[in-house]
Write a protein that holds these residues in place. Sequence first.
Motif, PDB file in Angstrom:
ATOM      1  N   ALA A   5       0.817  -1.223   0.071  1.00 22.31           N
ATOM      2  CA  ALA A   5      -0.153  -0.127  -0.092  1.00 22.31           C
ATOM      3  C   ALA A   5       0.833   1.211  -0.040  1.00 22.31           C
ATOM      4  O   ALA A   5       2.018   1.305   0.753  1.00 22.31           O
ATOM      5  CB  ALA A   5      -0.723  -0.063   1.248  1.00 22.31           C
ATOM      6  N   ASN A   6       0.429   2.185  -0.704  1.00 20.15           N
ATOM      7  CA  ASN A   6       1.180   3.529  -0.907  1.00 20.15           C
ATOM      8  C   ASN A   6       2.688   3.275  -1.408  1.00 20.15           C
ATOM      9  O   ASN A   6       3.551   4.062  -0.822  1.00 20.15           O
ATOM     10  CB  ASN A   6       1.029   4.205   0.443  1.00 20.15           C
ATOM     11  CG  ASN A   6      -0.136   4.562   1.266  1.00 20.15           C
ATOM     12  OD1 ASN A   6      -1.163   5.012   0.671  1.00 20.15           O
ATOM     13  ND2 ASN A   6      -0.391   4.130   2.501  1.00 20.15           N
ATOM     14  N   CYS A   7       2.789   2.310  -2.285  1.00 20.21           N
ATOM     15  CA  CYS A   7       4.084   2.449  -2.882  1.00 20.21           C
ATOM     16  C   CYS A   7       4.629   3.406  -3.628  1.00 20.21           C
ATOM     17  O   CYS A   7       3.946   4.181  -4.021  1.00 20.21           O
ATOM     18  CB  CYS A   7       4.218   0.940  -3.785  1.00 20.21           C
ATOM     19  SG  CYS A   7       3.274   1.033  -5.169  1.00 20.21           S
ATOM     20  N   LYS A   8       5.650   3.616  -3.827  1.00 20.19           N
ATOM     21  CA  LYS A   8       6.492   4.482  -4.431  1.00 20.19           C
ATOM     22  C   LYS A   8       7.294   3.983  -5.692  1.00 20.19           C
ATOM     23  O   LYS A   8       7.724   3.033  -5.672  1.00 20.19           O
ATOM     24  CB  LYS A   8       7.763   5.286  -3.733  1.00 20.19           C
ATOM     25  CG  LYS A   8       7.257   5.714  -2.310  1.00 20.19           C
ATOM     26  CD  LYS A   8       6.374   7.066  -2.452  1.00 20.19           C
ATOM     27  CE  LYS A   8       6.169   7.517  -0.936  1.00 20.19           C
ATOM     28  NZ  LYS A   8       5.503   6.596  -0.049  1.00 20.19           N
ATOM     29  N   ILE A   9       7.165   4.985  -6.900  1.00 17.82           N
ATOM     30  CA  ILE A   9       7.554   4.548  -8.158  1.00 17.82           C
ATOM     31  C   ILE A   9       8.778   5.171  -8.604  1.00 17.82           C
ATOM     32  O   ILE A   9       8.525   6.610  -8.462  1.00 17.82           O
ATOM     33  CB  ILE A   9       6.319   4.319  -9.058  1.00 17.82           C
ATOM     34  CG1 ILE A   9       4.964   3.879  -8.482  1.00 17.82           C
ATOM     35  CG2 ILE A   9       6.880   3.694 -10.463  1.00 17.82           C
ATOM     36  CD1 ILE A   9       5.480   2.097  -8.263  1.00 17.82           C
ATOM     37  N   TRP A  10       9.854   4.607  -9.269  1.00 19.33           N
ATOM     38  CA  TRP A  10      10.640   5.560  -9.812  1.00 19.33           C
ATOM     39  C   TRP A  10      10.205   5.755 -11.256  1.00 19.33           C
ATOM     40  O   TRP A  10      10.153   4.843 -11.867  1.00 19.33           O
ATOM     41  CB  TRP A  10      12.069   4.947  -9.764  1.00 19.33           C
ATOM     42  CG  TRP A  10      13.175   5.827 -10.142  1.00 19.33           C
ATOM     43  CD1 TRP A  10      14.020   6.199  -9.117  1.00 19.33           C
ATOM     44  CD2 TRP A  10      13.769   5.890 -11.401  1.00 19.33           C
ATOM     45  NE1 TRP A  10      15.125   6.920  -9.820  1.00 19.33           N
ATOM     46  CE2 TRP A  10      15.047   6.813 -11.448  1.00 19.33           C
ATOM     47  CE3 TRP A  10      13.525   5.461 -12.683  1.00 19.33           C
ATOM     48  CZ2 TRP A  10      15.773   7.016 -12.455  1.00 19.33           C
ATOM     49  CZ3 TRP A  10      14.106   5.837 -13.883  1.00 19.33           C
ATOM     50  CH2 TRP A  10      15.347   6.769 -13.575  1.00 19.33           C
ATOM     51  N   LEU A  11      10.010   6.860 -11.736  1.00 23.54           N
ATOM     52  CA  LEU A  11       9.491   7.350 -13.162  1.00 23.54           C
ATOM     53  C   LEU A  11      10.207   8.161 -13.596  1.00 23.54           C
ATOM     54  O   LEU A  11      10.365   9.513 -13.270  1.00 23.54           O
ATOM     55  CB  LEU A  11       8.041   7.510 -13.007  1.00 23.54           C
ATOM     56  CG  LEU A  11       7.279   7.906 -14.204  1.00 23.54           C
ATOM     57  CD1 LEU A  11       7.357   6.920 -15.499  1.00 23.54           C
ATOM     58  CD2 LEU A  11       5.894   8.278 -14.394  1.00 23.54           C
ATOM     59  N   ASN A  12      11.012   7.692 -14.765  1.00 20.85           N
ATOM     60  CA  ASN A  12      11.792   8.930 -15.410  1.00 20.85           C
ATOM     61  C   ASN A  12      12.774   9.673 -14.548  1.00 20.85           C
ATOM     62  O   ASN A  12      12.592  11.081 -14.770  1.00 20.85           O
ATOM     63  CB  ASN A  12      10.911   9.680 -16.297  1.00 20.85           C
ATOM     64  CG  ASN A  12      10.327   8.790 -17.568  1.00 20.85           C
ATOM     65  OD1 ASN A  12      10.854   7.850 -17.828  1.00 20.85           O
ATOM     66  ND2 ASN A  12       9.372   9.244 -17.805  1.00 20.85           N
ATOM     67  N   GLY A  13      13.244   9.462 -13.594  1.00 23.25           N
ATOM     68  CA  GLY A  13      14.115  10.046 -12.805  1.00 23.25           C
ATOM     69  C   GLY A  13      13.560  10.497 -11.702  1.00 23.25           C
ATOM     70  O   GLY A  13      14.168  11.238 -10.701  1.00 23.25           O
ATOM     71  N   ARG A  14      12.250  10.454 -11.246  1.00 20.05           N
ATOM     72  CA  ARG A  14      11.667  10.970  -9.949  1.00 20.05           C
ATOM     73  C   ARG A  14      10.805   9.717  -9.127  1.00 20.05           C
ATOM     74  O   ARG A  14      10.262   9.025  -9.848  1.00 20.05           O
ATOM     75  CB  ARG A  14      10.717  12.044 -10.303  1.00 20.05           C
ATOM     76  CG  ARG A  14      11.303  13.410 -10.977  1.00 20.05           C
ATOM     77  CD  ARG A  14      10.298  14.356 -11.320  1.00 20.05           C
ATOM     78  NE  ARG A  14       9.448  14.503 -10.074  1.00 20.05           N
ATOM     79  CZ  ARG A  14       8.182  14.559  -9.973  1.00 20.05           C
ATOM     80  NH1 ARG A  14       7.563  14.015 -11.271  1.00 20.05           N
ATOM     81  NH2 ARG A  14       7.640  15.064  -9.247  1.00 20.05           N
ATOM     82  N   ILE A  15      11.143   9.813  -8.087  1.00 16.80           N
ATOM     83  CA  ILE A  15      10.082   8.875  -7.238  1.00 16.80           C
ATOM     84  C   ILE A  15       9.018   9.553  -6.840  1.00 16.80           C
ATOM     85  O   ILE A  15       9.006  10.601  -6.194  1.00 16.80           O
ATOM     86  CB  ILE A  15      10.984   8.177  -5.978  1.00 16.80           C
ATOM     87  CG1 ILE A  15      12.368   7.469  -6.410  1.00 16.80           C
ATOM     88  CG2 ILE A  15      10.167   7.562  -4.870  1.00 16.80           C
ATOM     89  CD1 ILE A  15      13.008   7.219  -5.264  1.00 16.80           C
ATOM     90  N   VAL A  16       7.775   8.974  -7.241  1.00 24.23           N
ATOM     91  CA  VAL A  16       6.498   9.736  -6.985  1.00 24.23           C
ATOM     92  C   VAL A  16       5.547   8.446  -6.229  1.00 24.23           C
ATOM     93  O   VAL A  16       5.847   7.318  -6.570  1.00 24.23           O
ATOM     94  CB  VAL A  16       5.938  10.160  -8.340  1.00 24.23           C
ATOM     95  CG1 VAL A  16       6.978  11.265  -8.840  1.00 24.23           C
ATOM     96  CG2 VAL A  16       5.643   8.960  -9.495  1.00 24.23           C
ATOM     97  N   PRO A  17       4.449   8.946  -5.629  1.00 23.03           N
ATOM     98  CA  PRO A  17       3.356   7.818  -5.281  1.00 23.03           C
ATOM     99  C   PRO A  17       2.855   7.125  -6.454  1.00 23.03           C
ATOM    100  O   PRO A  17       2.620   7.842  -7.798  1.00 23.03           O
ATOM    101  CB  PRO A  17       2.389   8.670  -4.470  1.00 23.03           C
ATOM    102  CG  PRO A  17       3.113  10.099  -4.288  1.00 23.03           C
ATOM    103  CD  PRO A  17       4.182  10.326  -5.163  1.00 23.03           C
ATOM    104  N   ASP A  18       2.502   6.026  -6.325  1.00 24.19           N
ATOM    105  CA  ASP A  18       2.049   5.059  -7.379  1.00 24.19           C
ATOM    106  C   ASP A  18       0.693   5.836  -7.971  1.00 24.19           C
ATOM    107  O   ASP A  18       0.495   5.794  -9.090  1.00 24.19           O
ATOM    108  CB  ASP A  18       1.526   3.593  -7.096  1.00 24.19           C
ATOM    109  CG  ASP A  18       0.598   3.388  -6.193  1.00 24.19           C
ATOM    110  OD1 ASP A  18       0.148   4.450  -5.535  1.00 24.19           O
ATOM    111  OD2 ASP A  18      -0.013   2.363  -5.953  1.00 24.19           O
ATOM    112  N   SER A  19      -0.026   6.710  -7.378  1.00 20.66           N
ATOM    113  CA  SER A  19      -1.138   7.310  -7.757  1.00 20.66           C
ATOM    114  C   SER A  19      -0.761   8.521  -8.806  1.00 20.66           C
ATOM    115  O   SER A  19      -1.599   8.807  -9.476  1.00 20.66           O
ATOM    116  CB  SER A  19      -2.005   7.767  -6.711  1.00 20.66           C
ATOM    117  OG  SER A  19      -1.231   8.805  -5.740  1.00 20.66           O
ATOM    118  N   LYS A  20       0.440   8.648  -8.645  1.00 23.04           N
ATOM    119  CA  LYS A  20       1.054   9.865  -9.670  1.00 23.04           C
ATOM    120  C   LYS A  20       1.811   9.390 -10.493  1.00 23.04           C
ATOM    121  O   LYS A  20       2.401  10.073 -11.475  1.00 23.04           O
ATOM    122  CB  LYS A  20       1.425  10.902  -8.791  1.00 23.04           C
ATOM    123  CG  LYS A  20       0.540  11.632  -7.864  1.00 23.04           C
ATOM    124  CD  LYS A  20       1.221  12.942  -7.279  1.00 23.04           C
ATOM    125  CE  LYS A  20       0.250  13.833  -6.479  1.00 23.04           C
ATOM    126  NZ  LYS A  20       0.720  14.987  -5.759  1.00 23.04           N
TER     127      LYS A  20
END
Length: 293
Positions: A5-20
């Motif tokens: 729950a509330n996991c964080k994702i690395w997306l194109n150089g930034r770590i963001v909440p999975d909802s974003k």
Amino acid sequence: MKKNANCKIWLNGRIVPDSKAKVSIWDRGFLYGDGVYETVRVYNGRIFRSEGHWKRLRHSLAGLRIAYQASDAQITRACLDTARANGIKEGLVRITVTRGEGEVGYDPSTCGKPTVVVLALPVRGDLTELWRGGVKIALVKVRRNHPGALNPAIKHTNCLNGILAKIESLKSKAFEGVFLNLDGYLAEGTISNIFVVKGSLVKTPALDCGILDGVTRGATIEVARKLGYTVNETRIRPFELYGADEAFLTSTTMEVMPIVQVDRKKIGTGFPGRVTAHLQEHLKNLIRKELKF
């Protein structure tokens, strides 16, 4: 693998909440499965044999002619940063690289920069139980892609071959589905490599059977040979699996997993075998030694 729950994702150089963590509908990974990925195992905050995984990632990228210029150190940092952001010291990290956004159509020349996503997940909670008791597998009717069509040596995100095999294996309540190649020889599982044991002889499908060159497969072969077992990378007919004394799967996610049943046929005694247990133990020792924990 279930996400936290509330996991964080690395997306194109930034770590963001999975909802974003959003990827464009024009991304070719979404539209066509046009991308590659690698899954690594993190132990005590370190990656086991990251160099082997990144070498294979670059091989996959080259196979699809996707230009991704990050160094091994940068990829490792992204993976470990994502694991730390999710509070994971023992788990799995997957990096996915797609060709990026482009116009609709197969021509990739309209694409700009690749899209890169890193996910960190805990390992499944029942691994110890499965290692002790072993698993059932099914030989599926779906055949492994021929290397001349869609090469299994490329770890691409177009996973329909594996998904169809998984659906078939679930109908027989199997833990894993195992492919034959078009010539009728054993190939590999949907997410694993396969080994059969007869006496002190350990056999596994050769790379030219049309399989992925598994990092854990390679480590297990290395361990087995150091322990004095004869290991043959060769062509294996299904009857050799059914008649084996022991059999097991290998993968990043499950290490060495005993097979105790294939379809309706019990393997050996129907319990994990001595050789399998020996290799399980010594692979774990190798991991501890290399990662110094």
